[in-house]
Write an enzyme that holds these catalytic residues in place. Structure first.
Site, mmCIF file in Angstrom:
data_model
loop_
_atom_site.group_PDB
_atom_site.id
_atom_site.type_symbol
_atom_site.label_atom_id
_atom_site.label_comp_id
_atom_site.label_asym_id
_atom_site.label_seq_id
_atom_site.Cartn_x
_atom_site.Cartn_y
_atom_site.Cartn_z
ATOM 1 N N CYS A 1 3.280 -4.694 6.613
ATOM 2 C CA CYS A 1 3.025 -4.602 5.175
ATOM 3 C C CYS A 1 4.265 -4.113 4.436
ATOM 4 O O CYS A 1 5.270 -3.753 5.044
ATOM 5 C CB CYS A 1 1.864 -3.646 4.908
ATOM 6 S SG CYS A 1 0.310 -4.148 5.674
ATOM 7 N N HIS B 1 0.829 -1.213 0.000
ATOM 8 C CA HIS B 1 0.000 0.000 0.000
ATOM 9 C C HIS B 1 0.862 1.261 0.000
ATOM 10 O O HIS B 1 2.092 1.205 0.087
ATOM 11 C CB HIS B 1 -0.956 0.004 1.193
ATOM 12 C CG HIS B 1 -0.284 -0.028 2.549
ATOM 13 N ND1 HIS B 1 0.477 1.008 3.030
ATOM 14 C CD2 HIS B 1 -0.294 -0.977 3.514
ATOM 15 C CE1 HIS B 1 0.916 0.713 4.235
ATOM 16 N NE2 HIS B 1 0.472 -0.484 4.560
#
Length: 431
Positions: free
Chosen positions: A161, A153
């Site tokens: 992430c 992202h």
């Protein structure tokens, strides 16, 4: 299955095995994006590069991630069926250490082979744009590994992430979006701890994650040799790559691996590569190399970090950095404490402030009671002392007067006797 199988034919087959149908996936699910940045086109420079490499705008892609080098690569299919790199990005942030993700909350960015379908694209992500990489996969589930919402992202902020800048994720997202619009039903994300060269494997040969990395390296090598995303299966709780079940039996992630074969051309190419790799590995053992980077020490450290994460999520004050498990079993953690800036953190801060105020008020009340008690006792002692002093003072003048009177009387009596004696003597001697 024919015994002879050219790499070109295998590459074309790869397109088929990677195009698993997705139930419920429609063009509308990837086309009706509201945010404008989700529909931005790739820059002209990239479009020109694709044209030069004989790639269509909507041809399939594969993403490759390398933690230590902090790189995310996009590879795209050419007209001949093979893939070539088209873009490389510096990862803005990834959390945790080298090594796989073990459990929810360990803040580890995953390593392994993952699948992204159109339903995993997140145009409305709070992190600008995102796609879920598909953790946990069959291998993770078979090995009891847990976690959720592991993404690539934007926003350059990571808690497990792979985070990019907003400008980067717009391009990466566009690659995936265009591939889905071209008919690709899923694309592969290959996440590695580092580029799996002989030199790097030699550097990490003593790491507790080494056997896991050796397993990943087989898939890494197959892609390097064929330039086609490998067919990935799981059996006996391990990855297997480009294996074709001999009798059509499915691969059971926790069951025994079925009898299977590989294309002869791939086996020959891999065998030849292994010979050169082993020589390079042996040479790397003798040469100096950069020191290995920190790696996760298995499930034990993952659980320690996970507990830290839970406390942090509850808004508790915790060390600002996740704890680290040392080789000797001790735990190192930052002395600097803090609380996550969130609604729960603010609630906990207010609760702790209220509790601290109550504790302070209670302490002050107890101190006041103790002071009053001490003052009363002091007053009682003082009163008793004053009474005693008054008693002594009242008795002292009487005793002194009696003593003085007695002395006076004695003196008077002494003077009278002397006078009588004197008078008698004078009489005796005619005085």
């Amino acid at each position: 299955m024919p015994t002879r199988f050219t790499l070109t034919r295998f590459a074309r087959m790869g397109l088929f095995v990677s195009a698993v149908a997705l139930a419920g996936c429609t063009d509308a699910s990837i086309g009706d994006f509201t945010p404008q940045h989700a529909n931005r086109q790739l820059p002209p420079k990239i479009q020109q590069a694709m044209k030069a490499k004989d790639m269509k705008k909507t041809s399939p892609i594969v993403a490759r991630v390398f933690k230590e080098e902090a790189k995310l690569e996009i590879w795209k299919q050419k007209a001949n069926g093979r893939y070539d790199i088209i873009a490389s990005y510096d990862i803005c942030k990834w959390s945790g250490k080298l090594g796989p993700k073990f459990t929810e909350g360990d803040r580890q960015a995953p390593e392994g082979f993952y699948t992204v379908r159109s339903s995993q694209m997140k145009p409305n992500s709070q992190y600008h744009l995102a796609f879920n990489i598909g953790f946990p996969n069959a291998y993770d589930r078979a090995n009891g590994r847990t976690g959720s919402n592991l993404m690539v992202h934007g926003a350059c902020s990571s808690a497990g992430c792979y985070s990019m800048t907003d400008a980067q994720i717009e391009e990466i997202y566009a690659f995936g979006r265009d591939a889905f619009q071209g008919g690709q039903t899923e694309f592969q994300v290959q996440a590695f701890p580092f580029r799996m060269t002989a030199a790097n494997m030699a550097r990490y040969r003593n790491d507790p994650n080494y056997e896991f990395w050796k397993m990943l390296k087989v898939g890494y090598d197959h892609f390097e040799l064929t330039k086609v995303p490998p067919k990935v299966d799981v059996c006996e709780r391990r990855y297997v790559f480009n294996q074709i079940s001999a009798d059509g039996k499915p691969f059971n992630p926790v069951g025994a691996c079925p009898a299977s074969t590989q294309p002869d051309s791939l086996k020959m190419a891999y065998s030849s590569y292994q010979s050169s790799y082993e020589a390079a590995f042996a040479s790397a053992l003798k040469s100096s190399a950069p020191a290995p980077k920190p790696t996760i020490a298995g499930l034990k450290e993952a659980n320690i970090v996970s507990e830290w994460t839970r406390k942090r999520a509850r808004g508790e004050r915790v060390p600002l950095e996740p704890p680290t498990l040392n080789a000797d079993g001790s735990i190192t953690q930052s002395e600097r404490m803090g609380r996550i800036a969130s609604a729960e953190g603010r609630r906990m801060a207010a609760l702790e402030a209220e509790q601290a105020a109550k504790k302070k008020a209670s302490a002050e009340k107890e101190a006041a009671i103790a002071a009053a008690k001490a003052a009363k006792q002091a007053q009682q002692v003082e009163t008793a002392a004053a009474a005693k002093a008054a008693e002594i003072a009242a008795q002292t003048p009487v005793q002194a007067l009696d003593a003085q009177t007695a002395q006076t009387n004695m003196a008077a009596e002494g003077n009278g006797a002397g006078a009588k004696l004197k008078k008698r003597l004078l009489g005796m001697f005619g005085g």
